[in-house]
Enzyme design. Structure first.
Site, short mmCIF file in Angstrom:
data_model
loop_
_atom_site.label_atom_id
_atom_site.label_comp_id
_atom_site.label_asym_id
_atom_site.label_seq_id
_atom_site.Cartn_x
_atom_site.Cartn_y
_atom_site.Cartn_z
N HIS A 135 142.58 10.45 -15.58
CA HIS A 135 142.82 11.65 -16.37
C HIS A 135 142.49 11.40 -17.85
CE1 HIS A 135 145.35 15.34 -17.32
NE2 HIS A 135 145.36 14.74 -18.49
N GLU A 136 143.02 10.33 -18.41
CA GLU A 136 142.79 10.07 -19.84
C GLU A 136 141.33 9.73 -20.12
OE1 GLU A 136 144.98 11.04 -21.74
OE2 GLU A 136 146.74 11.05 -20.44
N HIS A 153 139.32 12.86 -20.30
CA HIS A 153 139.40 13.42 -21.66
C HIS A 153 138.38 12.72 -22.56
CE1 HIS A 153 142.74 16.10 -21.27
NE2 HIS A 153 143.69 15.20 -21.15
N HIS A 199 141.99 20.11 -19.95
CA HIS A 199 142.81 20.38 -18.77
C HIS A 199 142.29 21.59 -18.02
CE1 HIS A 199 146.13 18.23 -21.14
NE2 HIS A 199 145.62 17.41 -20.26
N TYR A 245 147.46 20.53 -14.40
CA TYR A 245 148.90 20.29 -14.46
C TYR A 245 149.61 20.92 -13.27
CZ TYR A 245 149.23 18.25 -19.15
OH TYR A 245 149.16 17.41 -20.24
#
Ligand SMILES: [Zn+2]
Length: 284
Positions: A173-174, A177, A183, A229
Site C-alpha cells: 500500500h505505501e 503511494h 486511495h 479503505y
C-alpha cells in the site's frame, strides 16, 4: 500521454488520535462486513499504527490517513504530469532505488524486502538497493505507516513503523503511494461506487474522504484494491463510513495483497508493455 495521477488539495487538517471501538453489535459475523472482520484489513492496520502520527515535529505532515504532504513547496499539485513518475530505463524497467533503516530486525527487513520484490513478479517496477542515485525511497520506522504520493525527488521517506506496519499489504500500500497512487475511495468517480457517510466519520478525519481529481487509467473501480479503505475506516461510532453501491453488502477494503487491478494500474501508469495483458474486467 498526460499522466496526472493525483492532485492533492492543500487543506490542512491535524491528524488526531482515535481508537477503533470494539464493543459493537456482532451482526453478520463472517460476512467480512463487521469491524471484527476487518482486524487485518489494510486500513485497519494503518489506522491502528497511525495513532501517533503528527505528534513528532520532525516528521512530515500526514493527511488522508497515511499520505505525507510536502510543505514549503508552492506547487499545489503533489503529482503533476510526469514529474512524480519514476523514470523508465532504456531496458523497459522502472528502477526505484531504496534504502532500509538499520532499525529493523532481520525478520522485519526480510518482510520489507519481500514486499519490494513482490512488484517484480507482476510489474516492470524493480526496487533496487540504493547505489548512489539521487532519488530514492528511504524506508524508516517512524511514528506510523505513511508515504508521499509519487516521486518527490531525493530521499523520500516511506514510514513503516515496527509497531504495526511491517505487513505485506501495508508495505505494498505505501509503496503504491510512492509510485503515484491515491486511495481507491478518493477516486474521481467514486460516488458511483461508494457512499461516504460523513456523519459517522471521526471529527477532523473528514479529509480522508475528499474526492480527488484522479486519472483512473481506464480501470474499473476496485473494491478489492489494496488501496481501498474498509467499511468502518475512521468511524467514530462503530457505524460504517463507506457503503458500496448499489450492493451495500459487497465486501470492501479487505485486501491482504495487491489486486489484479492494482497490478494492472502500475503497468498502465509505467507503460510496462511486457506485463500488460488483456483486462479480464471491463474497461470503463
Ligand atoms: Zn494510504
Amino acid at each position: 500521454m498526460l499522466v496526472h495521477v493525483a492532485a492533492l488539495s492543500f487543506l490542512f487538517f491535524s491528524v488526531q488520535s482515535f481508537t477503533i471501538k470494539d464493543s459493537l453489535k456482532k451482526f453478520n459475523r463472517h460476512s467480512g462486513n463487521t469491524p471484527a472482520d476487518e482486524d487485518y484489513s489494510v486500513s485497519t492496520l494503518i489506522e491502528r499504527a497511525n495513532v501517533n502520527v503528527g505528534k513528532n515535529q520532525n516528521e512530515p505532515l500526514v493527511m488522508f490517513g497515511d499520505i505525507a504532504i510536502p510543505t514549503g513547496l508552492q506547487n499545489a499539485d503533489a503529482c503533476t504530469r510526469d514529474r512524480c513518475r519514476w523514470p523508465k530505463a532504456m531496458d523497459g524497467f522502472v528502477y526505484v532505488p531504496y534504502r532500509i533503516s538499520r532499525a529493523y530486525s532481520g525478520r522485519e527487513r526480510q518482510t520489507i524486502v519481500n514486499g519490494l520484490r513482490s512488484f517484480a513478479a507482476s510489474t516492470c517496477v524493480r526496487f533496487t538497493p540504493l547505489n548512489g542515485q539521487r532519488d530514492f525511497v528511504d524506508i524508516q520506522s517512524l511514528s506510523g505507516c505513511y508515504s508521499f504520493v509519487g516521486r518527490r525527488g531525493r530521499g523520500q521517506v516511506v514510514s513503516l513503523s515496527r509497531q504495526g506496519c511491517v505487513f505485506r499489504q501495508v508495505i505494498q500500500h505505501e509503496l503504491l503511494h510512492a509510485l503515484g497512487f491515491n486511495h481507491e475511495q478518493t477516486r474521481s468517480d467514486r460516488d458511483r461506487h461508494v457512499r461516504i457517510l460523513f456523519q459517522n466519520v471521526i471529527s477532523g478525519m473528514e479529509s480522508n474522504f475528499i474526492r480527488l481529481d484522479t486519472r483512473n487509467l481506464g480501470t474499473p473501480y476496485d473494491y478489492t484494491s489494496v488501496m481501498h479503505y474498509g467499511r468502518f475506516a475512521f468511524s467514530k461510532n462503530g457505524q460504517p463510513t463507506i457503503i458500496p453501491i448499489p450492493n451495500g453488502n459487497a465486501v470492501i477494503g479487505q485486501a491482504n495483497r495487491m489486486s489484479p487491478i492494482d497490478i494492472r494500474r502500475v503497468n498502465l501508469l509505467y507503460d510496462c508493455r511486457m506485463y500488460l495483458r488483456p483486462n479480464p474486467a471491463n474497461n470503463s
